[in-house]
Design an enzyme around this catalytic site. Structure first.
Site, PDB file in Angstrom:
ATOM      1  N   SER A  53      13.414 -41.163  12.244  1.00  0.00           N
ATOM      2  CA  SER A  53      14.204 -42.215  12.892  1.00  0.00           C
ATOM      3  C   SER A  53      15.685 -41.822  12.879  1.00  0.00           C
ATOM      4  O   SER A  53      16.404 -42.040  13.862  1.00  0.00           O
ATOM      5  CB  SER A  53      14.034 -43.542  12.153  1.00  0.00           C
ATOM      6  OG  SER A  53      12.871 -44.200  12.568  1.00  0.00           O
ATOM      7  N   LYS A  73      18.819 -49.553   7.448  1.00  0.00           N
ATOM      8  CA  LYS A  73      17.767 -48.909   8.243  1.00  0.00           C
ATOM      9  C   LYS A  73      16.443 -49.185   7.574  1.00  0.00           C
ATOM     10  O   LYS A  73      16.290 -49.001   6.355  1.00  0.00           O
ATOM     11  CB  LYS A  73      18.035 -47.384   8.276  1.00  0.00           C
ATOM     12  CG  LYS A  73      17.045 -46.612   9.114  1.00  0.00           C
ATOM     13  CD  LYS A  73      17.497 -46.528  10.557  1.00  0.00           C
ATOM     14  CE  LYS A  73      16.380 -46.160  11.495  1.00  0.00           C
ATOM     15  NZ  LYS A  73      15.538 -47.286  11.976  1.00  0.00           N
ATOM     16  N   GLN A 108      13.304 -49.034   0.337  1.00  0.00           N
ATOM     17  CA  GLN A 108      13.912 -48.305   1.454  1.00  0.00           C
ATOM     18  C   GLN A 108      15.277 -47.715   1.080  1.00  0.00           C
ATOM     19  O   GLN A 108      15.645 -46.652   1.567  1.00  0.00           O
ATOM     20  CB  GLN A 108      14.057 -49.279   2.627  1.00  0.00           C
ATOM     21  CG  GLN A 108      14.250 -48.629   3.976  1.00  0.00           C
ATOM     22  CD  GLN A 108      12.954 -48.146   4.600  1.00  0.00           C
ATOM     23  OE1 GLN A 108      11.965 -48.841   4.590  1.00  0.00           O
ATOM     24  NE2 GLN A 108      12.970 -46.940   5.139  1.00  0.00           N
ATOM     25  N   LYS A 132      15.059 -54.136   5.620  1.00  0.00           N
ATOM     26  CA  LYS A 132      13.683 -54.330   6.094  1.00  0.00           C
ATOM     27  C   LYS A 132      13.582 -55.717   6.696  1.00  0.00           C
ATOM     28  O   LYS A 132      14.376 -56.607   6.362  1.00  0.00           O
ATOM     29  CB  LYS A 132      12.707 -54.200   4.916  1.00  0.00           C
ATOM     30  CG  LYS A 132      11.278 -53.887   5.324  1.00  0.00           C
ATOM     31  CD  LYS A 132      11.041 -52.406   5.559  1.00  0.00           C
ATOM     32  CE  LYS A 132       9.662 -52.160   6.131  1.00  0.00           C
ATOM     33  NZ  LYS A 132       9.352 -50.735   6.238  1.00  0.00           N
ATOM     34  N   LYS A 144      14.473 -44.413  -0.745  1.00  0.00           N
ATOM     35  CA  LYS A 144      13.792 -43.499   0.185  1.00  0.00           C
ATOM     36  C   LYS A 144      14.800 -42.909   1.161  1.00  0.00           C
ATOM     37  O   LYS A 144      14.828 -41.704   1.395  1.00  0.00           O
ATOM     38  CB  LYS A 144      12.735 -44.297   0.947  1.00  0.00           C
ATOM     39  CG  LYS A 144      11.960 -43.492   1.954  1.00  0.00           C
ATOM     40  CD  LYS A 144      11.100 -44.368   2.850  1.00  0.00           C
ATOM     41  CE  LYS A 144      10.211 -45.292   2.045  1.00  0.00           C
ATOM     42  NZ  LYS A 144       9.188 -45.946   2.871  1.00  0.00           N
ATOM     43  N   THR A 169       5.549 -40.127   9.972  1.00  0.00           N
ATOM     44  CA  THR A 169       5.263 -40.585   8.601  1.00  0.00           C
ATOM     45  C   THR A 169       3.996 -39.902   8.085  1.00  0.00           C
ATOM     46  O   THR A 169       3.956 -39.399   6.958  1.00  0.00           O
ATOM     47  CB  THR A 169       5.129 -42.113   8.560  1.00  0.00           C
ATOM     48  OG1 THR A 169       6.268 -42.690   9.196  1.00  0.00           O
ATOM     49  CG2 THR A 169       5.047 -42.621   7.138  1.00  0.00           C
ATOM     50  N   GLY A 194       9.681 -49.690  13.431  1.00  0.00           N
ATOM     51  CA  GLY A 194       8.368 -50.320  13.268  1.00  0.00           C
ATOM     52  C   GLY A 194       7.867 -50.272  11.833  1.00  0.00           C
ATOM     53  O   GLY A 194       8.459 -49.631  10.968  1.00  0.00           O
ATOM     54  N   ASP A 195       6.801 -50.983  11.598  1.00  0.00           N
ATOM     55  CA  ASP A 195       6.059 -50.950  10.331  1.00  0.00           C
ATOM     56  C   ASP A 195       4.697 -51.543  10.686  1.00  0.00           C
ATOM     57  O   ASP A 195       4.296 -51.536  11.865  1.00  0.00           O
ATOM     58  CB  ASP A 195       6.789 -51.750   9.241  1.00  0.00           C
ATOM     59  CG  ASP A 195       6.177 -51.553   7.841  1.00  0.00           C
ATOM     60  OD1 ASP A 195       6.432 -50.524   7.217  1.00  0.00           O
ATOM     61  OD2 ASP A 195       5.421 -52.434   7.372  1.00  0.00           O
TER      62      ASP A 195
HETATM   63  P1  NAP Z   1      -0.249 -50.120  11.138  1.00  0.00           P
HETATM   64  O1  NAP Z   1      -0.186 -49.110  12.234  1.00  0.00           O
HETATM   65  O2  NAP Z   1      -0.108 -51.538  11.471  1.00  0.00           O
HETATM   66  O3  NAP Z   1      -1.604 -49.858  10.346  1.00  0.00           O
HETATM   67  C1  NAP Z   1      -1.881 -50.519   9.156  1.00  0.00           C
HETATM   68  C2  NAP Z   1      -3.281 -50.154   8.726  1.00  0.00           C
HETATM   69  O4  NAP Z   1      -3.488 -50.652   7.411  1.00  0.00           O
HETATM   70  C3  NAP Z   1      -4.363 -50.761   9.605  1.00  0.00           C
HETATM   71  O5  NAP Z   1      -5.451 -49.884   9.665  1.00  0.00           O
HETATM   72  C4  NAP Z   1      -4.716 -52.039   8.852  1.00  0.00           C
HETATM   73  O6  NAP Z   1      -6.021 -52.537   9.104  1.00  0.00           O
HETATM   74  C5  NAP Z   1      -4.593 -51.553   7.428  1.00  0.00           C
HETATM   75  N1  NAP Z   1      -4.348 -52.699   6.546  1.00  0.00           N
HETATM   76  C6  NAP Z   1      -3.344 -53.615   6.611  1.00  0.00           C
HETATM   77  N2  NAP Z   1      -3.455 -54.537   5.648  1.00  0.00           N
HETATM   78  C7  NAP Z   1      -4.559 -54.199   4.957  1.00  0.00           C
HETATM   79  C8  NAP Z   1      -5.205 -54.758   3.841  1.00  0.00           C
HETATM   80  N3  NAP Z   1      -4.731 -55.874   3.244  1.00  0.00           N
HETATM   81  N4  NAP Z   1      -6.309 -54.134   3.382  1.00  0.00           N
HETATM   82  C9  NAP Z   1      -6.776 -53.009   3.979  1.00  0.00           C
HETATM   83  N5  NAP Z   1      -6.213 -52.440   5.044  1.00  0.00           N
HETATM   84  C10 NAP Z   1      -5.113 -53.019   5.524  1.00  0.00           C
HETATM   85  O7  NAP Z   1       0.892 -49.815  10.041  1.00  0.00           O
HETATM   86  P2  NAP Z   1       1.520 -48.412   9.608  1.00  0.00           P
HETATM   87  O8  NAP Z   1       2.801 -48.265  10.343  1.00  0.00           O
HETATM   88  O9  NAP Z   1       0.510 -47.343   9.683  1.00  0.00           O
HETATM   89  O10 NAP Z   1       1.914 -48.697   8.089  1.00  0.00           O
HETATM   90  C11 NAP Z   1       1.002 -48.460   7.017  1.00  0.00           C
HETATM   91  C12 NAP Z   1       1.761 -48.362   5.714  1.00  0.00           C
HETATM   92  O11 NAP Z   1       2.724 -47.298   5.789  1.00  0.00           O
HETATM   93  C13 NAP Z   1       2.559 -49.604   5.328  1.00  0.00           C
HETATM   94  O12 NAP Z   1       2.585 -49.711   3.916  1.00  0.00           O
HETATM   95  C14 NAP Z   1       3.959 -49.265   5.829  1.00  0.00           C
HETATM   96  O13 NAP Z   1       4.952 -50.006   5.152  1.00  0.00           O
HETATM   97  C15 NAP Z   1       4.016 -47.790   5.477  1.00  0.00           C
HETATM   98  N6  NAP Z   1       5.008 -47.009   6.207  1.00  0.00           N
HETATM   99  C16 NAP Z   1       5.005 -46.960   7.563  1.00  0.00           C
HETATM  100  C17 NAP Z   1       5.937 -46.171   8.210  1.00  0.00           C
HETATM  101  C18 NAP Z   1       5.928 -46.003   9.709  1.00  0.00           C
HETATM  102  O14 NAP Z   1       6.675 -45.181  10.206  1.00  0.00           O
HETATM  103  N7  NAP Z   1       5.081 -46.707  10.450  1.00  0.00           N
HETATM  104  C19 NAP Z   1       6.893 -45.454   7.480  1.00  0.00           C
HETATM  105  C20 NAP Z   1       6.865 -45.508   6.080  1.00  0.00           C
HETATM  106  C21 NAP Z   1       5.911 -46.276   5.458  1.00  0.00           C
HETATM  107  P3  NAP Z   1      -6.220 -53.862   9.991  1.00  0.00           P
HETATM  108  O15 NAP Z   1      -5.994 -53.427  11.402  1.00  0.00           O
HETATM  109  O16 NAP Z   1      -7.622 -54.275   9.712  1.00  0.00           O
HETATM  110  O17 NAP Z   1      -5.208 -54.861   9.504  1.00  0.00           O
END
Ligand code: NAP
Length: 449
Positions: A381, A93, A114, A129, A117, A213, A168-169
């Site tokens: 999830s 997952k 993961q 992943k 976690k 999250t 998603g991520d």
């Molecule tokens: P997302 O909706 O795609 O948003 C990512 C955000 O981070 C956007 O604002 C993006 O800006 C910014 N970003 C990406 N790369 C960057 C960089 N190099 N420098 C500065 N800003 C950057 O993704 P998300 O789902 O929120 O995920 C964010 C983080 O949380 C990741 O580390 C992910 O692995 C973690 N996470 C997510 C989930 C989940 O349920 N979604 C669960 C656990 C952990 P731009 O649009 O300019 O690229």
């Protein structure tokens, strides 16, 4: 970085040799291994059965070509990945990431994190992943759909509700999960809801998964503050990023009485001392898929957009890094500490470099690693999988209560484990040891597989 236990040194040397150049994966492994020093002394059976070597080697790694056609008819080729890391506790997952920086080392670091976690959530899920180096920015809906369909045309044969369940991520939200699910259903001729999570509520998704999250990270931070007799009331907060995790972290901070004064994307950050207007930010980011500078243009003269600069220069009580890996380095950590930050909880995966973590811990800042603080997404999830398996749909409030209870439980378990291994208050060690021992015990029970 702390030195490793002599029994762990050859394990890490092997990881470096086998996974050359995958620096994020090395970083994630080292961070777990250094926490295991006291475990090796207390539980030598893990070393005898080579459990740690086995955990560092994915059960299966899949790499595939993803051909797709853009709106002008040009053919593009991307690379797709799925790393099925560990299934000792349940089906693999973990999310899918679409971002140009994706390569095997990123997918492996995320998959490795993961495992632990998912164990911490207490739910029956293993770790995996995946993703692609596809860049969704500026692509039309039709291009995104064709990419997702091509990606799933290979991936589907590796998935299943009892085998591997992606979500998603970065770069993969509700729209992409819809296209992926549609293609899975079409190829297999099965309405297998439990094969993907993050689905739309009307077709098998869970309430509160979108928020989970971000909300979960703030619930975890609330528990950290409560353990010190404090709360969010009146606290100034920075949330980096402006994607899924960041937006809903902001919402929950505001509900709990804090004020988020800065957010970012990869182009820069905005400061809004009156507090981020979340409706406006969501309109720009979720609906228009715009840039964060547009927030400053639309919100008014009191808001400043800083191109390129470091969001960590903004003085706050609480910092929630919610963007991406290694976004907060040692210099940024020093800036936060000298401005009086009290708490850092990671909404993103591994956003703080090892140097930054050392600065926070050395300065007595409360610090929670992503594998504990952002586990609310995958936990919800798993709640989505539960609803799918029982053909049920829960209310928002019921699902949020379950999420809150899970995050409160992870907090308590992390602290209790840190105490039991004589590192009181160390959330990094507590989370790593609690997650690792649960997976390791299951692996021991199942023999050499
Ligand atoms: P997302 O909706 O795609 O948003 C990512 C955000 O981070 C956007 O604002 C993006 O800006 C910014 N970003 C990406 N790369 C960057 C960089 N190099 N420098 C500065 N800003 C950057 O993704 P998300 O789902 O929120 O995920 C964010 C983080 O949380 C990741 O580390 C992910 O692995 C973690 N996470 C997510 C989930 C989940 O349920 N979604 C669960 C656990 C952990 P731009 O649009 O300019 O690229």
């Amino acid at each position: 970085m702390k030195p490793l236990h002599p029994a762990l040194e050859p394990v890490y040397a092997d990881v470096l040799r086998r996974n050359a150049g995958e620096i994020e994966f090395h970083q994630a492994v080292y961070e777990v291994l250094e926490s295991l020093n006291p475990v090796v002394d207390k539980r030598p059976e893990y070393v005898d059965a080579s459990i740690i070597e086995r955990i560092c080697e994915p059960e299966r790694q899949i790499i595939f070509r993803v051909p797709w056609t853009d709106d002008a008819g040009r053919v593009h080729i991307n690379r797709g990945f799925r790393v099925e890391f560990n299934s000792a506790l349940g089906p693999y997952k973990g999310g899918l990431r679409f971002h140009p920086s994706v390569y095997l080392g990123i997918v492996k670091f995320l998959g490795f994190e993961q495992i632990f976690k998912n164990a911490l959530t207490g739910m029956p899920i293993g770790g995996g992943k995946g993703g692609s180096d596809f860049d969704p920015k500026g692509r039309s809906d039709a291009e995104i759909m064709r990419f997702c369909q091509s990606f799933m045309t290979e991936l589907y044969r590796h998935l299943g509700e009892y085998t591997d369940v992606p979500a998603g991520d970065i770069g993969v939200g509700g729209r992409e999960i819809g296209y992926l699910f549609g293609q899975y259903k079409r190829i297999t001729n099965r309405y297998e809801s439990g094969v993907l999570t993050g689905k739309g509520f009307s077709w098998g998704g869970s309430q509160a998964r979108t928020e989970a999250t971000g909300y979960g990270t703030v619930f975890f931070a609330r528990e950290m503050l409560a353990a010190k007799g404090e709360n969010f009331d009146g606290k100034k907060v920075t949330v980096s990023g402006s994607g899924n995790v960041a937006l809903y972290a902001v919402q929950k901070v505001h509900q709990l009485g804090g004020t988020v004064v800065a957010m970012s994307d990869s182009s820069g950050y905005v400061i809004d001392e009156q507090g981020i207007d979340l409706d406006l930010m969501r309109e720009i980011k979720e609906v228009q898929r715009g840039r964060i500078s547009e927030y400053a243009d639309k919100r008014g003269a009191h808001v400043k957009f800083v191109q390129g600069g470091s969001i960590w220069d903004v003085p706050v009580d609480v910092a929630l890094p919610c963007a991406t890996q290694n976004e907060l380095d040692e210099k940024a950590a020093r800036a936060l500490v000298s401005n009086g930050v009290k708490l850092v909880a990671e909404g993103a995966n591994m956003p703080s470099t090892p140097g930054a973590v050392a600065v926070f811990q050395g300065a007595g800042v409360l610090f929670a690693p992503g594998k504990a603080a952002n586990a609310g997404g995958v936990a919800t999830s798993a709640l989505e999988m539960q609803q799918n398996a029982s053909r049920d749909k829960w209310s928002f409030s019921h699902t949020e209560e379950r999420l809150d209870a899970i995050m409160t439980g992870i907090h308590a378990r992390t602290l209790a484990t840190a105490d039991a291994y004589d590192v009181p208050g160390d959330y990094v060690a507590g989370a790593n040891i609690a997650g690792f021992t649960q997976v390791a015990d299951a692996m021991l029970a199942m023999g050499v597989i």
